[in-house]
Design an enzyme around this catalytic site. Structure first.
Site, PDB file in Angstrom:
ATOM      1  N   HIS A 161     -39.742  28.648  63.656  1.00 28.75           N
ATOM      2  CA  HIS A 161     -39.135  30.024  63.820  1.00 28.75           C
ATOM      3  C   HIS A 161     -39.221  30.542  62.062  1.00 28.75           C
ATOM      4  CE1 HIS A 161     -36.202  29.244  67.363  1.00 28.75           C
ATOM      5  NE2 HIS A 161     -37.383  29.134  67.525  1.00 28.75           N
ATOM      6  N   HIS A 218     -32.652  22.677  67.248  1.00 27.52           N
ATOM      7  CA  HIS A 218     -32.666  23.887  66.483  1.00 27.52           C
ATOM      8  C   HIS A 218     -31.353  23.438  65.504  1.00 27.52           C
ATOM      9  CE1 HIS A 218     -31.813  27.974  65.404  1.00 27.52           C
ATOM     10  NE2 HIS A 218     -32.858  28.239  65.901  1.00 27.52           N
ATOM     11  N   ASP A 257     -38.907  35.333  65.404  1.00 27.02           N
ATOM     12  CA  ASP A 257     -37.681  35.164  65.658  1.00 27.02           C
ATOM     13  C   ASP A 257     -36.792  36.543  65.661  1.00 27.02           C
ATOM     14  OD1 ASP A 257     -35.164  33.906  66.714  1.00 27.02           O
ATOM     15  OD2 ASP A 257     -35.217  32.780  64.902  1.00 27.02           O
ATOM     16  N   HIS A 258     -35.593  36.587  65.054  1.00 27.21           N
ATOM     17  CA  HIS A 258     -34.960  37.935  65.141  1.00 27.21           C
ATOM     18  C   HIS A 258     -35.443  38.932  64.196  1.00 27.21           C
ATOM     19  CE1 HIS A 258     -31.202  35.264  65.228  1.00 27.21           C
ATOM     20  NE2 HIS A 258     -31.809  35.338  66.509  1.00 27.21           N
ATOM     21  N   TYR A 274     -33.201  40.762  69.384  1.00 23.51           N
ATOM     22  CA  TYR A 274     -34.541  40.603  69.925  1.00 23.51           C
ATOM     23  C   TYR A 274     -35.127  41.817  70.384  1.00 23.51           C
ATOM     24  CZ  TYR A 274     -33.605  35.778  70.223  1.00 23.51           C
ATOM     25  OH  TYR A 274     -33.244  34.447  69.462  1.00 23.51           O
ATOM     26  N   CYS A 284     -36.239  26.244  61.891  1.00 24.62           N
ATOM     27  CA  CYS A 284     -35.647  27.622  61.864  1.00 24.62           C
ATOM     28  C   CYS A 284     -35.610  27.821  60.416  1.00 24.62           C
ATOM     29  CB  CYS A 284     -34.553  27.895  62.850  1.00 24.62           C
ATOM     30  SG  CYS A 284     -33.988  29.519  62.847  1.00 24.62           S
TER      31      CYS A 284
END
Length: 399
Positions: free
Chosen positions: A305, A240, A348-349, A365, A278
């Site tokens: 991501h 990541h 993801d977020h 999350y 990501c």
């Protein structure tokens, strides 16, 4: 791409049944109850895999099988820790799980200063303020030489913050930076730990004298050691990017940009050594052209991501809409669908919205916010697949 969701195990407030209803196909999770450095037993892996499959889903990606700090800084026990890591990889493969997302970030997994920063529409998002982080570094952590690492403009902002920050504000900043963003992901510091600042200082001390070149060498050593196991059991390791993608707290960061990605792929040139792309982490750095990075490294990407960040003129950044920000999620979907339409992807977020804040979800999350993002991304994928002539199927519906 395979639509996946990060799920934090059987105690997660978001259930697998909820995820199946919203179109999730694969689960991204880990054995969060196993201490860092210990072997993941085949029995524990099998139990969680079966629990996921009984809900009609599959365990697609491990995020994360943590790399112990001693491996990162090159401690005397790293040899045994690497052997434990290899055993865990073998056990995962024997249970049919072949993709592992991990990171090589010293001490901190990811960093934000505000976990509920207001958006103009009334929702909230994660936010990183250089001035607030510098205040934490200089005034709370009191790291030796911290002032030398921050530009004059940020130091001026720190002086202003000194006049307004209260003990309650200081406590919240500590919680945001080193507790609430770390403890639920097998981090070094857990909620409820006493004296987290002192513990954090002791972790930073482990990296005294560790340069970027040394950290790179330690990563190369780790990857070289595990690649024979990855080759034997077909385990895809995907690192990541550092989040945020620039040095913090005097610590080197080695997965921040084009040069860093090229370095670790070349250092251990094996197809099982790959990237978690990501888009959010990479887009948080104004120096990164995210779309060009995707084109360049799509063939060595094993996990995606899809999220995006907005970077302000002073370098502060916040999570953006999945249809906005610097990442260009639409073009990223085109690139990865062309390269490998079976890649696992998670949104993801997401925003905190419509009561998410009252439900005790982990920072970043939320359920409804990520569900909203997944709906946006599913629409993107359906459109891109039609452009490319790829059949798009929505799980859970009659075709």
């Amino acid at each position: 791409m395979e639509r996946t969701w990060r799920w934090f195990g059987k105690n997660d407030k978001i259930t697998l049944a909820m995820l199946r209803e919203i179109g999730v196909e694969g689960i991204v999770t880990a054995l969060h109850d196993v201490p860092n450095g210990e072997v993941w037993s085949r029995e524990k892996i099998a139990d969680l895999r079966k629990y996921i499959e009984d809900a009609g889903l599959r365990w697609s990606v491990v995020e994360s099988l943590p790399v112990s700090e001693s491996i990162k800084y090159g401690g005397p026990d790293r040899g045994q820790l690497i052997e434990n890591y290899k055993e865990s990889l073998k056990n995962l493969a024997l249970e049919g799980i072949h993709t592992v997302c991990y990171n090589f970030m010293p001490v901190l997994d990811w960093a934000r200063t505000d976990l509920d920063h207001p958006n103009p529409n009334g929702t909230t998002n994660l936010y990183f303020s250089h001035a607030q982080f510098a205040y934490f570094d200089i005034c709370i952590l009191k790291r030796e030489g911290a002032e030398r690492d921050w530009p004059a403009g940020v130091l001026e902002e720190v002086e202003k913050l000194k006049q307004t920050m209260t003990p309650e504000d200081d406590h919240k900043l500590v919680e945001n930076i080193i507790v609430k963003t770390q403890g639920f992901v097998s981090g070094n510091i857990k909620e409820g730990d006493e004296h987290p600042v002192e513990l954090f200082r002791s972790l930073l001390d482990l990296y005294k004298g560790i340069t970027k070149d040394q950290l790179r060498e330690n990563m190369r050593y780790f990857l070289s050691a595990i690649m024979p196991t990855c080759d034997e059991y077909d385990m895809r390791m995907c690192v990541h990017p550092d989040d945020p993608p620039f040095p913090i707290l005097g610590l080197p960061r080695i997965v921040t940009c084009d040069d860093d990605i090229r370095w670790f792929l070349d250092a251990v040139d094996n197809p099982h050594n790959g990237l978690t792309f990501c888009a959010g982490s990479l887009s948080a750095g104004a120096h990164n052209n995210v779309v060009e990075l995707a084109r360049k490294y799509a063939s060595r990407t094993w996990f995606v991501h899809l999220r995006s960040c907005h970077v302000f003129p002073n370098g502060d950044f916040t999570e953006a809409s999945h249809l906005g920000g610097r990442a260009d999620v639409i073009e990223l979907a085109r690139i990865f669908e062309k390269t490998n339409p079976s890649l696992p992807m998670r949104v993801d977020h997401g925003m905190t919205m419509l009561g998410d804040a009252d439900r005790g979800y982990n920072a970043g999350y939320s359920f409804l916010g990520r569900m909203f993002a997944l709906g946006q991304v599913q629409g993107i994928l359906a459109t891109v697949d039609r452009e490319l002539g790829i059949e798009y199927k929505q799980p859970g519906f009659y075709e």
